[in-house]
Structures are given as structure tokens and as C-alpha cells.
Write a protein that holds these residues in place. Structure first.
Motif, PDB file in Angstrom:
ATOM      1  N   ARG A  46       1.002  -1.286  -0.070  1.00 11.78           N
ATOM      2  CA  ARG A  46       0.063   0.034   0.192  1.00 11.78           C
ATOM      3  C   ARG A  46       0.937   1.169  -0.100  1.00 11.78           C
ATOM      4  O   ARG A  46       1.959   1.342   0.593  1.00 11.78           O
ATOM      5  CB  ARG A  46      -0.940  -0.048   1.125  1.00 11.78           C
ATOM      6  N   ARG A  47       0.595   2.274  -0.664  1.00  6.73           N
ATOM      7  CA  ARG A  47       1.143   3.284  -0.830  1.00  6.73           C
ATOM      8  C   ARG A  47       1.393   4.240   0.526  1.00  6.73           C
ATOM      9  O   ARG A  47       0.505   4.497   1.240  1.00  6.73           O
ATOM     10  CB  ARG A  47       0.659   4.301  -1.929  1.00  6.73           C
ATOM     11  N   GLY A  48       2.668   4.406   0.900  1.00  2.00           N
ATOM     12  CA  GLY A  48       2.902   5.026   2.089  1.00  2.00           C
ATOM     13  C   GLY A  48       2.803   4.150   3.255  1.00  2.00           C
ATOM     14  O   GLY A  48       3.000   4.568   4.509  1.00  2.00           O
ATOM     15  N   LEU A  49       1.985   3.022   3.396  1.00  2.00           N
ATOM     16  CA  LEU A  49       2.016   2.148   4.621  1.00  2.00           C
ATOM     17  C   LEU A  49       3.379   1.341   4.765  1.00  2.00           C
ATOM     18  O   LEU A  49       3.870   0.679   4.222  1.00  2.00           O
ATOM     19  CB  LEU A  49       0.723   1.038   4.409  1.00  2.00           C
ATOM     20  N   ARG A 101      -6.362   6.138   5.736  1.00  2.76           N
ATOM     21  CA  ARG A 101      -6.954   7.524   5.293  1.00  2.76           C
ATOM     22  C   ARG A 101      -7.527   7.960   6.417  1.00  2.76           C
ATOM     23  O   ARG A 101      -7.493   9.247   6.463  1.00  2.76           O
ATOM     24  CB  ARG A 101      -8.132   7.184   4.312  1.00  2.76           C
ATOM     25  N   LEU A 102      -8.307   7.303   7.390  1.00  2.00           N
ATOM     26  CA  LEU A 102      -8.857   8.167   8.412  1.00  2.00           C
ATOM     27  C   LEU A 102      -7.738   8.262   9.425  1.00  2.00           C
ATOM     28  O   LEU A 102      -7.882   9.625  10.156  1.00  2.00           O
ATOM     29  CB  LEU A 102      -9.674   6.918   9.004  1.00  2.00           C
ATOM     30  N   ALA A 103      -6.823   7.693   9.662  1.00  3.84           N
ATOM     31  CA  ALA A 103      -5.678   7.956  10.521  1.00  3.84           C
ATOM     32  C   ALA A 103      -5.102   9.391   9.926  1.00  3.84           C
ATOM     33  O   ALA A 103      -4.732  10.112  10.763  1.00  3.84           O
ATOM     34  CB  ALA A 103      -4.395   6.861  10.631  1.00  3.84           C
ATOM     35  N   ALA A 104      -4.917   9.454   8.381  1.00  5.98           N
ATOM     36  CA  ALA A 104      -4.165  10.721   8.137  1.00  5.98           C
ATOM     37  C   ALA A 104      -5.144  11.997   8.538  1.00  5.98           C
ATOM     38  O   ALA A 104      -4.768  13.020   8.499  1.00  5.98           O
ATOM     39  CB  ALA A 104      -4.072  10.590   6.606  1.00  5.98           C
ATOM     40  N   ALA A 210       1.287  12.859   0.838  1.00  5.18           N
ATOM     41  CA  ALA A 210       2.614  12.332   0.958  1.00  5.18           C
ATOM     42  C   ALA A 210       3.315  12.751   2.299  1.00  5.18           C
ATOM     43  O   ALA A 210       3.933  11.575   2.910  1.00  5.18           O
ATOM     44  CB  ALA A 210       3.435  12.532  -0.261  1.00  5.18           C
ATOM     45  N   GLU A 211       3.104  13.795   2.745  1.00  3.17           N
ATOM     46  CA  GLU A 211       3.614  14.387   4.187  1.00  3.17           C
ATOM     47  C   GLU A 211       3.184  13.298   5.231  1.00  3.17           C
ATOM     48  O   GLU A 211       3.676  12.941   6.285  1.00  3.17           O
ATOM     49  CB  GLU A 211       3.582  15.853   4.181  1.00  3.17           C
ATOM     50  N   GLU A 212       1.761  13.380   5.035  1.00  6.21           N
ATOM     51  CA  GLU A 212       0.694  12.797   6.070  1.00  6.21           C
ATOM     52  C   GLU A 212       1.266  11.353   6.072  1.00  6.21           C
ATOM     53  O   GLU A 212       1.450  10.629   7.009  1.00  6.21           O
ATOM     54  CB  GLU A 212      -0.538  12.972   5.991  1.00  6.21           C
ATOM     55  N   LEU A 213       1.469  10.533   5.132  1.00 12.53           N
ATOM     56  CA  LEU A 213       1.575   9.253   5.100  1.00 12.53           C
ATOM     57  C   LEU A 213       3.097   8.984   5.745  1.00 12.53           C
ATOM     58  O   LEU A 213       3.329   8.177   6.186  1.00 12.53           O
ATOM     59  CB  LEU A 213       1.663   8.552   3.667  1.00 12.53           C
ATOM     60  N   SER A 214       3.922   9.886   5.256  1.00  9.91           N
ATOM     61  CA  SER A 214       5.287   9.722   5.904  1.00  9.91           C
ATOM     62  C   SER A 214       5.342   9.960   7.425  1.00  9.91           C
ATOM     63  O   SER A 214       5.840   9.267   8.087  1.00  9.91           O
ATOM     64  CB  SER A 214       6.212  10.755   5.296  1.00  9.91           C
TER      65      SER A 214
END
Length: 679
Positions: A46-49, A101-104, A210-214
Motif C-alpha cells: 500500500r502506498r505510504g504504509l 486514510r482515516l488516520a491521516a 505524501a507528507e501525512e503518509l510519511s
């Protein structure tokens, strides 16, 4: 039956077969239809996970476990009903992506690491996504059901000072806001009515940057095993709820210990989820299923009977009341059947009891407190071989022709079911063992989720099995705390990585429960046999001290009284009184039949006012609790009172139908004084 959602769950339990039942057709709608789990190399990233290497059960924290669950890819993870005939399913990768997505979205709005987040909702895919999101954001969930009382909600909001909460409905959101004015609330259902409320669907539609996923990946990497995973408030059977702090390491150690029992679950297994998911027993079972790759199917009390037949689960976490109610339903159905069938069922149980008892004796699975010499074990086995041979043929015939039909009606499709959340009455345990449906009774508490469980294929009746791998047990004197030698009865104390970290903001209670050396006081009385199996005999705090100074455990007495078909609920009382008494709620249908009255209109209040009903119940209690039945003189129940209403959920009973004895003594003080010889 007066027992809330358990009554609803049992009202339509199928008695005509599980796997043989011709159930209505049903449909499954999945985000992408469930496919066999792809190989490790083919699983999507998953992207960013942050996908952790290895299986979910190998991860050090719950946050890492959820990240690893994404590697299950297209495998079906959970199913919820969309209508009477259909189900909606979510793949593992889809559910984790929604949780991410909810966590972000929460991170974007200022959720800090280790912040307590209320989760006031019932089980279902929303609960599972919200829980996963809280863990992926490195926060701490504080779960409770949507039926949380105002008293409990006030206490939880007050001591945690939570700034975030999930609420199942607008009404519940308003109740949370009243108690935590600055709390921001994610509304799972309905439309927001306040600026502090955020709609669930809106947060799930927002794209993560991308920043939030990071930042999420960074947070997940900083979570330590000692960090808090959850604060679960107790059911308050003895006072106000206490916030049990469970660490990430404690929960993961618990899941790995269950896997070592073993209770094997895999991608082809289905777990039917019925119990309140905020309760530690159901929560542990659900997380274990998720980590193993099994799918969760969320049911409700009203749909339970149909869903059991449709889903045909291979595993289910259950509570003793479920099996008590099923025992009563089967017994009632047998009583109404043809005399020949009644005789066949009785003969089948008789042969099964003797055949299985002989098998346990030959295998060395009889409970014994003291060590047995090899010669004694061989002698016991030799003496039971003739009994085993005698009942081999009749048991084989009646087991196939008679008992198999009953097993099919009670969910023979189950691979295993573990009963927890309370003690399984010995008579009920014996009944299902006779039927060939042994229940794997377990033992645990919010402070130490699963301490012991019966081993599949080696279950010892009358016990809750040996301690799980990694769990140490000892017995101590309840008064002095001194360790007791093997074979004696004492307070159960447990030690292991699964134990709680302490009570939230309650150092005094933590110090009283967590002892030096890592031992945790359970408050339960038990015995440990020479075979290593644990037997629960009562509660330290439930112990009734009579005015004469005698100590009485009410549990065995209540179990004896509940064997009567005329009794629905019973609480034995008598603290500081001359003698014991019993508060009884009758089974109105059975009582009306025994009195020769019409069932219609004969409710609990009518029974309490009927003099013949009171006399009959007193006679029944005195028959079941007598010197002839093995009770001591001070254990005999002298007074009996029929209550004008059933004990109620959320009041005298917890959600798992444990008795809140302090509430019972407050509500029925006058009746207790009258029947116990109070001054």
C-alpha cells in the motif's frame, strides 16, 4: 427470559440442524471479490504504509500488526449485513487502506501520538476501521459500547480527558460533548449537529498527502512495546469502573500465546462475532482472527440464529449464558418430544457420559489435585477398560443416530468455541460434553485477557485448562498474601507479558493489584491440580461472611439452584447475616406449567405475588441445596424471595450477565433483610 440481548439471541436458535438446514439464499458483496491469498511476492504494497516483514503475529506492536495485515491483500477480512439476505465484505488491503486514510485525516486535524481516543460504538466494520486507524496513528483507543450508561460515560470522559472520540449516533455524540466540551467527535452515523462533530464518510473521502503518509510511517516506527495500546474500563461488578491499561507488547504476547495452544485459524476460517467488541474477551478473539487471516462476520442477537446457519463459522467466542440458554432450549424441546425420543436421548447421554469418562480415565485426563503414582494411573486405566468396552457399541450407535442430530442443531459446523467472561456452570459443561460438543472454557480478565484455556483434544472437565504458554500461576493466602504449596486452595495470581501496566490514574488500585515480582492478583479463588489444570472455585470478594464467622462461596450454591428448570436467575446473599438467602427470578413458563396455570399473563410480577409459586420455589431450592447434596449446614439456604422483576442489564447485571453484587444489595436491601434474618 428477562436477559436482554441474550434472550433475543436464543429466541430463534435453530433446533433442526446447522449444516443440514436448508437456509435462505444469501449474497455477498465485496469491495473486490475475495480471492485466495496471494503469495508473499505477489502481495501489494500500500502506498505510504509501512509493511512490516513477517506475519502479523510476529509483530512487536498492534500498530505494526495492522500494517502487516495489509499484506493479506485480496483476502476477505470482515463482513457486515446490508439487508435481510445480503452481506457486505471488505478485503484486508481495502480495510487497512481506509484505516490509513482515516488516520491521516485525524493527524491532519491535530491528533497527537499516545492521545486517548474514545470509541463508543458497537461491533462492525466501522468499529474495526476506527480501531485500526487509532492504532496506525499511534494513539490509544478507549472503547465502550453505544449503550454506555450516563454514569459510566461521565466517569470515562472525566478521568481520561479525551480530546477525540468516535460516536455511533448523534445522541451519543451529544452525551459525549456534555461531558467533554472540548472533545472533537467523528460521527459514524447520521448528520452532524455541532461544529465539533465530523461526519465519518467525509473523513474517508479525503485523500491523504505524501507528507501525512510519511508522518504516519514515522509514528508507527516509534511505537514501543511498552507504549499503551488501549484503556479498557472494567464492567464494575464490585464498584466504579477502573481503566485497565494494556500495552502493545501485552496484546501481541497474548495473541502469540493463543496461537501456541494451539487454536489454529487460517484464511478459510470464519469467526462469528456476537459479544460486545469492547469487552476484552471478544476483542482478543477478533484481533487473533484478524492476525491469522480468518474473516470476521458481525452478527446481532436478533440475527444470530439465522447467521449461524448461513455463515457456518468455524470458530466463535461465546459466554456461559449462551450455553445455559441453549441447554434449556434443548431440554425443553426434548421434554415436548415423543416418549421414545426422550428415552433415546437419555440413553444416548448416559452411554456417552460413561464412555467419555472411561476414555478420560484411560488417557489420564481425570482432574486430580495431588500427584498420582504410575501404578495408580495404570490401575485406574485398567479398571476403566471394561467400562469403555461395555459402552463402545451402544455409544457408537446412539451417538450417530441420536446425539448427532442435536449436535447439528447447535452448530456442528463449529471447529471450536471458547467460553469466557464468566464461569460455565458444571451441569451445563457436563451436558455438552455428553453431547460430544465440549466447550473450551477459558479464564481471564480485563487486567490479564487470557490466563488459561482447555486444550483442544485434551480438555479436562471441571477445569479451565492449563495456563497459556508464557503464563505463570501461583496460589496465595487471600489474607496474608503468602504463597501456598500445591494442592491447596487460594487466590489465583498470574504473571506474564500479557498483564496490564496498571489502572489509569489510580496508583492505589494498581499497587493493590500488581505485586512485587510482576504477579497480578486476580481476586479469584482456585486450585491447581497435579496435571497443571486450573479450577475456579469462587471469588475472594464474592465470599459471604456470615455472622457466625463462616465463609461461604455463593457460586457453587447458585450453580446448584440454577439446575432447576423453574429458575431463570438467582443470587445468593447473606453478608453479615444469620444465614443465607436466595433472590430468585423464576422461569415463568416452566413455573406456570408446574402450577397448572395458563402461561399467558403469568409474568415475573405475578409469580412473585402467587403464594403457591413462592412455596414451590422454596421447596425446589431446599431440595437442590441440602445436606444430601453435599452442602455443609452453614451453606444451606434458609430464606427465598421471588423478585418482582428480572435482574436488568446495565443495572444489576453487566453486559456479559455477571452479577453486580453491590448493586443487588442496594436495590433489594429490604428483601435481603427479610430472608436472611436481619435485625
Amino acid at each position: 427470559m428477562g436477559n436482554g440481548w441474550w434472550a433475543a439471541a436464543m429466541a430463534a436458535w435453530p433446533l433442526n440442524g446447522c449444516s443440514r438446514r436448508a437456509s435462505r439464499p444469501w449474497t455477498l458483496s465485496v469491495t473486490a471479490m475475495a480471492m485466495p491469498c496471494p503469495s508473499a511476492s505477489a502481495r501489494p504494497r500500500r502506498r505510504g504504509l509501512r509493511l512490516m516483514s513477517g506475519l502479523p503475529l510476529e509483530q512487536p506492536t498492534v500498530s505494526a500488526m495492522w500494517a502487516a495485515v495489509a499484506s493479506h491483500g485480496e483476502h476477505l477480512l470482515c463482513c457486515s449485513r446490508i439487508d435481510r439476505e445480503g452481506w457486505r465484505g471488505l478485503r484486508a488491503d481495502t480495510l487497512v487502506a481506509r484505516a490509513q486514510r482515516l488516520a491521516a485525516a485525524l493527524l491532519r486535524r491535530g491528533l497527537l501520538p499516545a492521545a486517548p481516543v474514545g470509541l463508543f460504538a458497537d461491533h462492525g466494520e466501522q468499529w474495526l476501521i476506527a480501531h485500526a486507524a487509532i492504532q496506525l496513528a499511534a494513539a490509544v483507543d478507549v472503547p465502550r459500547g453505544s449503550d454506555v450508561s450516563n454514569r459510566e460515560l461521565t466517569h470515562i470522559c472525566g478521568v481520561t480527558a479525551m480530546g477525540w472520540a468516535f460516536a455511533a449516533s448523534p445522541d451519543l455524540a451529544a452525551r459525549v460533548r456534555e461531558r467533554s466540551p472540548g472533545c472533537r467527535i467523528i460521527l459514524l452515523n447520521g448528520e452532524p449537529s455541532h461544529e465539533a462533530e465530523l461526519p465519518w464518510h467525509q473523513l474517508l473521502e479525503e485523500a491523504e498527502s505524501a507528507e501525512e503518509l510519511s508522518e504516519l510511517c514515522r509514528r508507527q516506527g516509534t511505537v514501543e512495546e511498552s507504549d499503551l495500546h488501549s484503556i479498557i474500563f472494567t464492567s464494575a461488578t464490585t464498584g466504579k469502573p477502573k481503566g485497565v491499561m494494556l500495552s502493545h507488547g501485552a496484546m501481541m504476547a497474548q495473541l502469540r500465546a493463543i496461537a501456541a495452544v494451539p487454536i489454529p485459524l487460517g484464511f478459510n476460517d470464519r469467526l462469528l462475532s456476537l459479544l460486545p467488541v469492547w469487552h476484552i474477551f471478544e476483542r482478543t478473539a477478533s484481533l487473533y482472527a484478524v492476525a491469522c487471516g480468518a474473516s470476521l462476520w458481525f452478527t446481532s442477537p436478533r440475527r444470530f440464529a439465522d447467521d449461524l446457519a448461513q455463515v457456518q463459522p468455524s470458530f466463535m467466542a461465546s459466554a456461559p449464558r449462551l450455553w445455559e440458554a441453549l441447554d434449556a432450549r434443548i431440554a425443553a424441546a426434548v421434554r415436548k418430544s415423543h416418549p421414545v425420543r426422550r428415552a433415546l436421548v437419555a440413553a444416548g447421554r448416559f452411554c456417552s457420559r460413561h464412555f467419555r469418562a472411561a476414555s478420560r480415565a484411560i488417557d489420564g485426563r481425570r482432574p486430580h489435585l495431588r500427584p498420582q503414582s504410575l501404578a495408580l494411573r495404570w490401575a485406574i486405566a485398567a479398571l476403566n477398560v471394561p467400562r469403555w468396552l461395555l459402552f463402545l457399541a451402544p455409544h457408537g450407535l446412539l451417538n450417530t443416530a441420536v446425539l448427532e442430530r442435536i449436535r447439528q442443531s447447535t452448530g456442528a459446523c463449529l471447529k471450536a468455541t471458547v467460553s469466557g467472561g464468566g464461569a460455565l456452570p458444571p451441569a451445563v459443561d457436563e451436558f455438552f460434553t455428553d453431547l460430544g460438543l465440549p466447550v473450551l472454557e477459558g479464564y481471564g480478565m480485563t487486567e490479564f485477557p487470557v490466563i488459561s484455556v482447555r486444550v483442544p483434544g485434551r480438555a479436562v472437565p471441571g477445569t479451565v485448562g492449563p495456563p497459556l504458554p508464557g503464563v505463570e500461576l501461583r496460589l496465595a493466602d487471600p489474607e496474608s498474601g503468602a504463597a501456598l504449596p500445591p494442592g491447596q486452595r487460594g487466590e489465583i495470581q498470574a504473571r506474564g507479558a500479557m498483564a496490564m501496566s496498571g489502572y489509569w490514574q489510580d496508583e492505589q488500585a494498581s499497587a493493590a493489584t500488581l505485586l512485587a515480582g510482576g504477579w497480578l492478583r486476580t481476586g479469584d479463588l482456585g486450585e491447581i491440580g497435579a496435571d497443571g489444570c486450573l479450577r475456579i472455585v469462587g471469588r475472594c470478594k464474592d465470599t459471604i461472611v456470615l455472622r457466625s464467622g463462616e465463609n461461604v462461596e455463593p457460586g457453587p450454591i447458585e450453580d446448584a439452584i440454577r439446575r432447576s428448570p423453574l429458575v431463570e436467575q438467582v443470587v445468593v446473599v447473606g453478608q453479615d447475616a444469620k444465614h443465607l438467602g436466595a433472590l430468585v427470578v423464576p422461569d415463568c413458563a416452566a413455573l406456570a406449567h408446574a402450577l397448572g396455570l395458563a402461561e399467558e399473563g403469568f409474568d415475573v410480577a405475578a409469580a412473585a405475588a402467587h403464594p403457591q409459586a413462592s412455596a414451590l420455589l422454596r421447596h425446589e431450592v431446599h431440595r437442590l441445596v441440602s445436606r444430601e447434596q453435599g452442602f455443609r449446614p452453614y451453606e444451606l439456604v434458609q430464606g427465598v424471595a421471588l423478585l418482582p422483576r428480572p435482574l436488568e442489564l446495565g443495572e444489576e447485571l453487566t453486559k456479559l450477565l455477571k452479577v453486580r453484587r453491590h448493586i443487588v444489595h442496594e436495590r433489594w436491601a429490604a428483601e435481603i433483610r427479610r430472608i436472611c434474618g436481619g435485625d
